[in-house]
Design a protein around this motif. Sequence first.
Motif, PDB file in Angstrom:
ATOM      1  N   GLU A  16      -0.128 -14.249  -1.051  1.00  0.00           N
ATOM      2  CA  GLU A  16      -1.072 -15.078  -1.372  1.00  0.00           C
ATOM      3  C   GLU A  16      -1.224 -16.605  -0.716  1.00  0.00           C
ATOM      4  O   GLU A  16      -2.477 -16.785  -0.430  1.00  0.00           O
ATOM      5  N   LEU A  17      -0.227 -17.017  -0.468  1.00  0.00           N
ATOM      6  CA  LEU A  17      -0.073 -18.331   0.373  1.00  0.00           C
ATOM      7  C   LEU A  17      -0.563 -17.947   1.979  1.00  0.00           C
ATOM      8  O   LEU A  17      -1.251 -18.731   2.295  1.00  0.00           O
ATOM      9  N   ILE A  18      -0.237 -17.079   2.404  1.00  0.00           N
ATOM     10  CA  ILE A  18      -0.790 -16.404   3.653  1.00  0.00           C
ATOM     11  C   ILE A  18      -2.283 -16.273   3.703  1.00  0.00           C
ATOM     12  O   ILE A  18      -3.116 -16.755   4.603  1.00  0.00           O
ATOM     13  N   ASP A  19      -2.897 -15.655   2.629  1.00  0.00           N
ATOM     14  CA  ASP A  19      -4.292 -15.478   2.532  1.00  0.00           C
ATOM     15  C   ASP A  19      -4.946 -16.689   2.399  1.00  0.00           C
ATOM     16  O   ASP A  19      -5.999 -16.981   2.963  1.00  0.00           O
ATOM     17  N   LYS A  20      -4.462 -17.743   1.515  1.00  0.00           N
ATOM     18  CA  LYS A  20      -5.025 -19.099   1.634  1.00  0.00           C
ATOM     19  C   LYS A  20      -5.098 -19.683   2.755  1.00  0.00           C
ATOM     20  O   LYS A  20      -5.911 -20.501   3.268  1.00  0.00           O
ATOM     21  N   SER A  21      -3.862 -19.766   3.657  1.00  0.00           N
ATOM     22  CA  SER A  21      -3.702 -20.379   5.154  1.00  0.00           C
ATOM     23  C   SER A  21      -4.955 -19.770   5.846  1.00  0.00           C
ATOM     24  O   SER A  21      -5.549 -20.494   6.470  1.00  0.00           O
ATOM     25  N   TYR A  22      -5.036 -18.477   5.912  1.00  0.00           N
ATOM     26  CA  TYR A  22      -6.013 -17.461   6.867  1.00  0.00           C
ATOM     27  C   TYR A  22      -7.608 -18.108   6.218  1.00  0.00           C
ATOM     28  O   TYR A  22      -8.216 -18.433   7.130  1.00  0.00           O
ATOM     29  N   GLY A  23      -7.752 -18.171   4.891  1.00  0.00           N
ATOM     30  CA  GLY A  23      -9.054 -18.542   4.331  1.00  0.00           C
ATOM     31  C   GLY A  23      -9.297 -20.041   4.868  1.00  0.00           C
ATOM     32  O   GLY A  23     -10.660 -20.251   5.147  1.00  0.00           O
ATOM     33  N   LEU A  24      -8.384 -20.743   5.271  1.00  0.00           N
ATOM     34  CA  LEU A  24      -8.925 -22.309   5.477  1.00  0.00           C
ATOM     35  C   LEU A  24      -9.281 -22.356   6.994  1.00  0.00           C
ATOM     36  O   LEU A  24      -9.945 -23.191   7.161  1.00  0.00           O
ATOM     37  N   VAL A  25      -8.816 -21.391   7.882  1.00  0.00           N
ATOM     38  CA  VAL A  25      -9.299 -21.717   9.162  1.00  0.00           C
ATOM     39  C   VAL A  25     -10.184 -20.383   9.612  1.00  0.00           C
ATOM     40  O   VAL A  25     -10.763 -20.407  10.635  1.00  0.00           O
ATOM     41  N   ALA A  26     -10.334 -19.524   8.912  1.00  0.00           N
ATOM     42  CA  ALA A  26     -10.971 -18.260   9.223  1.00  0.00           C
ATOM     43  C   ALA A  26     -12.507 -18.668   9.369  1.00  0.00           C
ATOM     44  O   ALA A  26     -13.069 -19.459   8.313  1.00  0.00           O
ATOM     45  N   PRO A  27     -13.279 -18.138  10.157  1.00  0.00           N
ATOM     46  CA  PRO A  27     -14.659 -18.146  10.155  1.00  0.00           C
ATOM     47  C   PRO A  27     -15.339 -17.932   8.799  1.00  0.00           C
ATOM     48  O   PRO A  27     -15.225 -16.833   8.393  1.00  0.00           O
ATOM     49  N   LYS A  28     -16.240 -18.887   8.427  1.00  0.00           N
ATOM     50  CA  LYS A  28     -16.984 -18.671   7.154  1.00  0.00           C
ATOM     51  C   LYS A  28     -18.233 -17.754   7.537  1.00  0.00           C
ATOM     52  O   LYS A  28     -18.627 -18.043   8.373  1.00  0.00           O
ATOM     53  N   ARG A  29     -18.489 -16.561   6.558  1.00  0.00           N
ATOM     54  CA  ARG A  29     -19.566 -15.809   6.918  1.00  0.00           C
ATOM     55  C   ARG A  29     -20.702 -16.476   6.350  1.00  0.00           C
ATOM     56  O   ARG A  29     -20.931 -16.683   5.141  1.00  0.00           O
ATOM     57  N   PRO A  30     -21.743 -16.384   6.922  1.00  0.00           N
ATOM     58  CA  PRO A  30     -23.073 -17.180   6.493  1.00  0.00           C
ATOM     59  C   PRO A  30     -23.671 -16.186   5.642  1.00  0.00           C
ATOM     60  O   PRO A  30     -23.377 -15.089   5.635  1.00  0.00           O
ATOM     61  N   LEU A  31     -24.422 -16.791   4.569  1.00  0.00           N
ATOM     62  CA  LEU A  31     -25.099 -15.974   3.486  1.00  0.00           C
ATOM     63  C   LEU A  31     -26.202 -15.337   4.032  1.00  0.00           C
ATOM     64  O   LEU A  31     -26.704 -15.846   4.843  1.00  0.00           O
ATOM     65  N   SER A  32     -26.104 -13.992   3.857  1.00  0.00           N
ATOM     66  CA  SER A  32     -27.199 -13.515   4.394  1.00  0.00           C
ATOM     67  C   SER A  32     -28.753 -13.762   3.872  1.00  0.00           C
ATOM     68  O   SER A  32     -28.681 -13.931   2.799  1.00  0.00           O
ATOM     69  N   LYS A  33     -29.374 -13.956   4.695  1.00  0.00           N
ATOM     70  CA  LYS A  33     -31.095 -14.578   4.333  1.00  0.00           C
ATOM     71  C   LYS A  33     -31.885 -13.528   4.529  1.00  0.00           C
ATOM     72  O   LYS A  33     -32.173 -12.858   5.724  1.00  0.00           O
ATOM     73  N   THR A  34     -32.568 -12.996   3.581  1.00  0.00           N
ATOM     74  CA  THR A  34     -33.273 -11.751   3.322  1.00  0.00           C
ATOM     75  C   THR A  34     -35.027 -12.455   3.649  1.00  0.00           C
ATOM     76  O   THR A  34     -35.058 -13.147   2.707  1.00  0.00           O
TER      77      THR A  34
END
Length: 117
Positions: A93-111
């Motif tokens: 869980e701590l690895i996941d949170k660390s990854y989530g802090l630096v991973a590129p955020k996916r933009p919301l899809s705009k239809t």
Amino acid sequence: MNLESFRDYCLIKSGVTEEFPFGEDTLVFKVNGKIFAITDVESFEGVNLKCDPEEALQLREQYPAIQPGYHMNKKHWNTVLMDRTLSDKLVKELIDKSYGLVAPKRPLSKTKPKKGK
């Protein structure tokens, strides 16, 4: 958790690379060119993981095996001791949170609305 399972868990995440920029003993995991995990491959006594500053303090108070980041900005990094007092589930869980802090955020899809409808 041992070194191999830690390494395998980090590498299954999207876009992760492993490098040795600080010497042959210091394994670094990056996503989008940013570090999210660091460990010593010789001893594997602990791993440095990025953390939200408020949560970092709470985790340190709750778990003796979680300490301010060794050789890191102590506001944003924790060292998680791999002394078997923490469950593998919590470490993941701590690895996941660390990854989530630096991973590129996916933009919301705009239809776009279809014309004529």
